[in-house]
Design an enzyme around this catalytic site. Structure first.
Site, PDB file in Angstrom:
ATOM      1  N   TYR A 148      -4.536  21.284 -10.858  1.00 57.84           N
ATOM      2  CA  TYR A 148      -3.426  21.845 -11.633  1.00 57.84           C
ATOM      3  C   TYR A 148      -3.734  21.842 -13.131  1.00 57.84           C
ATOM      4  O   TYR A 148      -3.209  22.652 -13.877  1.00 57.84           O
ATOM      5  CB  TYR A 148      -2.143  21.033 -11.413  1.00 57.84           C
ATOM      6  CG  TYR A 148      -1.335  21.406 -10.202  1.00 57.84           C
ATOM      7  CD1 TYR A 148      -1.890  21.399  -8.934  1.00 57.84           C
ATOM      8  CD2 TYR A 148       0.005  21.748 -10.331  1.00 57.84           C
ATOM      9  CE1 TYR A 148      -1.132  21.724  -7.824  1.00 57.84           C
ATOM     10  CE2 TYR A 148       0.767  22.072  -9.227  1.00 57.84           C
ATOM     11  CZ  TYR A 148       0.201  22.064  -7.974  1.00 57.84           C
ATOM     12  OH  TYR A 148       0.959  22.380  -6.880  1.00 57.84           O
ATOM     13  N   LYS A 159     -10.221  14.892   1.034  1.00 54.86           N
ATOM     14  CA  LYS A 159     -11.113  15.819   1.724  1.00 54.86           C
ATOM     15  C   LYS A 159     -12.541  15.381   1.397  1.00 54.86           C
ATOM     16  O   LYS A 159     -13.324  16.123   0.790  1.00 54.86           O
ATOM     17  CB  LYS A 159     -10.802  17.257   1.243  1.00 54.86           C
ATOM     18  CG  LYS A 159     -11.504  18.366   1.994  1.00 54.86           C
ATOM     19  CD  LYS A 159     -10.972  18.599   3.398  1.00 54.86           C
ATOM     20  CE  LYS A 159     -11.850  19.619   4.127  1.00 54.86           C
ATOM     21  NZ  LYS A 159     -11.547  19.714   5.566  1.00 54.86           N
ATOM     22  N   ASP A 164      -6.644  17.938   6.187  1.00 52.98           N
ATOM     23  CA  ASP A 164      -6.330  18.890   7.261  1.00 52.98           C
ATOM     24  C   ASP A 164      -5.789  18.147   8.484  1.00 52.98           C
ATOM     25  O   ASP A 164      -4.815  18.560   9.117  1.00 52.98           O
ATOM     26  CB  ASP A 164      -7.538  19.786   7.604  1.00 52.98           C
ATOM     27  CG  ASP A 164      -8.847  19.016   7.758  1.00 52.98           C
ATOM     28  OD1 ASP A 164      -8.882  17.806   7.450  1.00 52.98           O
ATOM     29  OD2 ASP A 164      -9.838  19.622   8.204  1.00 52.98           O
ATOM     30  N   ASP A 203       1.322  18.409  -3.094  1.00 55.67           N
ATOM     31  CA  ASP A 203       2.241  19.551  -3.189  1.00 55.67           C
ATOM     32  C   ASP A 203       2.437  20.160  -1.804  1.00 55.67           C
ATOM     33  O   ASP A 203       3.566  20.383  -1.357  1.00 55.67           O
ATOM     34  CB  ASP A 203       1.647  20.589  -4.150  1.00 55.67           C
ATOM     35  CG  ASP A 203       2.502  21.844  -4.234  1.00 55.67           C
ATOM     36  OD1 ASP A 203       3.731  21.711  -4.366  1.00 55.67           O
ATOM     37  OD2 ASP A 203       1.944  22.955  -4.147  1.00 55.67           O
ATOM     38  N   ASP A 261       5.868  19.622   1.084  1.00 59.46           N
ATOM     39  CA  ASP A 261       6.698  20.708   1.636  1.00 59.46           C
ATOM     40  C   ASP A 261       6.742  20.600   3.156  1.00 59.46           C
ATOM     41  O   ASP A 261       7.800  20.741   3.782  1.00 59.46           O
ATOM     42  CB  ASP A 261       6.123  22.088   1.265  1.00 59.46           C
ATOM     43  CG  ASP A 261       6.721  22.638  -0.030  1.00 59.46           C
ATOM     44  OD1 ASP A 261       7.043  21.820  -0.918  1.00 59.46           O
ATOM     45  OD2 ASP A 261       6.869  23.871  -0.151  1.00 59.46           O
TER      46      ASP A 261
HETATM   47  C1  IPM Z   1       6.575  21.290  -6.737  1.00 59.09           C
HETATM   48  C2  IPM Z   1       6.440  22.750  -7.074  1.00 59.09           C
HETATM   49  C3  IPM Z   1       5.586  22.874  -8.334  1.00 59.09           C
HETATM   50  C4  IPM Z   1       4.243  22.251  -8.042  1.00 59.09           C
HETATM   51  C5  IPM Z   1       5.439  24.310  -8.864  1.00 59.09           C
HETATM   52  C6  IPM Z   1       6.793  24.940  -9.145  1.00 59.09           C
HETATM   53  C7  IPM Z   1       4.558  24.385 -10.064  1.00 59.09           C
HETATM   54  O1  IPM Z   1       5.891  23.436  -6.005  1.00 59.09           O
HETATM   55  O2  IPM Z   1       7.148  20.555  -7.546  1.00 59.09           O
HETATM   56  O3  IPM Z   1       6.130  20.900  -5.652  1.00 59.09           O
HETATM   57  O4  IPM Z   1       3.371  22.924  -7.471  1.00 59.09           O
HETATM   58  O5  IPM Z   1       4.050  21.084  -8.392  1.00 59.09           O
HETATM   59 MG    MG Z   2       5.639  22.264  -4.245  1.00 55.78          MG
END
Ligand code: IPM
Ligand code: MG
Length: 356
Positions: free
Chosen positions: A142, A191, A223, A247, A251
């Site tokens: 990032y 990884k 993975d 990240d 999710d």
């Molecule tokens: C998160 C989001 C952010 C990230 C984006 C909006 C830059 O997806 O907080 O997980 O990738 O960190």
């Molecule tokens: Mg995210």
């Protein structure tokens, strides 16, 4: 106690959900005799519109001067075509880096009331889902160099991924310390079969393990981890991983608990001034319709009270109120299942307030 909170409503559903969280904070202040004041901060698309910059220095300064920051969400299709360094998301990354909040804590815990909302089979959910992802937040790909160059007549894009031992060590410590306070199992995800940065990650984690003999450390390739999270999430207690893996996995982990709309997060660095935000995005498709789920943001406010202000009873009060509203069968659209009562964002906020 007196606390000043920097408030970033942001874009899309950000303002709607943050407003509900502020009502909750006001009620808590009343009930427990605190004084919370709020400093509005513009960040993301709204700041691009206002200042031509997703996070001007003056706005960042308000955040670092506060006792902690509450954030809704940023971004939206309106700003999709602005150049990379000026995108709304860049404001968020500059905020994280500017505040030095290297440790992002994302719980994946199933609320028993929402077991039906999980896409996993009941026999998997029944084994329990209760783990935390500790994500490194201000390093890695990032924050490496991003560039697109011309080479041999075509465009070539480069994103650099770097980690130093010190960056790995400080997040590793948070992982071990988090595990010490829970089930004492830490899974380091990387990884290392491909990446140098991951081989260094693994080496540092094993060096640290000697300092935390009460914690059982295991290694997992990212993975495989993605697979194990849906196959048997009950195996995880604390996962520690680098920025981009965290990240993606967070999710995935949120989805198996029912909805990304329920998950709060805390980000902390060397001081108690933290950044608290739901892990979901700005959901432009449902913005302004009063149907968003404010619970992720309300629980983020609870985390702020717990981790930055040392107000455990106040945080418990919020979490219990949320639980009672779920018990009573109220659901926003994202967590709705047949037989429940569907409510909007404002109504959900009001129901939680009534339970405080
Ligand atoms: C998160 C989001 C952010 C990230 C984006 C909006 C830059 O997806 O907080 O997980 O990738 O960190
Ligand atoms: Mg995210």
């Amino acid at each position: 106690m007196k606390k000043n909170i920097a408030v970033i409503r942001g874009d899309g559903i950000g303002p709607e959900i943050v407003n509900q969280a502020l009502l909750v904070l006001d009620k808590i202040a009343d009930k427990f005799g605190h004084e919370f004041t709020y400093t509005d901060v513009d960040m993301g698309g709204c700041a691009i519109d206002k200042f031509g910059d997703p996070l001007p220095q003056s706005e960042l300064d308000k955040c670092t001067a506060s006792d902690s920051v509450l954030l809704g969400a940023v971004g939206g299709p309106k700003w999709n075509d602005v150049p990379g360094p000026m995108r709304p998301e860049k404001g968020l990354l500059r905020l994280r880096a500017g505040m030095g909040v290297y440790s992002n804590n994302r719980p994946a815990k199933i609320w028993p009331q929402l077991a039906d909302a999980s896409p996993l089979k009941p026999e998997i959910v029944e084994k329990g889902i209760d783990f935390i992802i500790v994500r490194e937040l201000i390093g890695g790909i990032y924050f490496g160099k991003h560039e697109t160059i011309e080479k041999d007549g075509q465009k070539v894009a480069i994103d650099e991924l770097t980690y130093s031992e010190e960056e790995i060590r400080r997040i590793g410590r948070i992982g071990f310390e988090t595990a010490q306070k829970r089930g004492k199992r830490l899974c380091s995800v990387e990884k290392s079969n491909v990446l140098d940065s991951s081989r260094l990650w693994k080496k540092v984690m094993h060096e640290l393990a000697a300092e935390y003999p009460d914690v059982q450390l295991s290694d997992m390739l990212v993975d495989n981890c993605a697979m194990q999270i849906v196959k048997d999430p009950s195996q995880f207690d604390v996962v520690v991983t680098e920025n981009m893996f965290g990240d993606i996995l967070s999710d995935e982990a949120s989805m198996i608990t029912g909805s990304i709309g329920m998950i709060p997060s805390s980000s902390l660095g060397a001081t108690s001034c933290g950044l608290y935000e739901p892990i979901h995005g700005s959901a432009p498709d449902i913005a302004g319709r009063d149907i968003a789920n404010p619970i992720g943001t309300i629980l983020s406010a609870a985390m702020m009270l717990r981790f930055s202000f040392n107000m455990a009873a106040e945080a418990d009060c919020i979490e219990n109120a949320v639980s009672r509203v779920l018990d009573a069968g109220y659901r926003t659209g994202d967590i709705f299942s047949p037989g429940c009562k569907k409510v909007g964002c404002t109504e959900m906020g009001k129901l939680i307030l009534e339970q405080l």
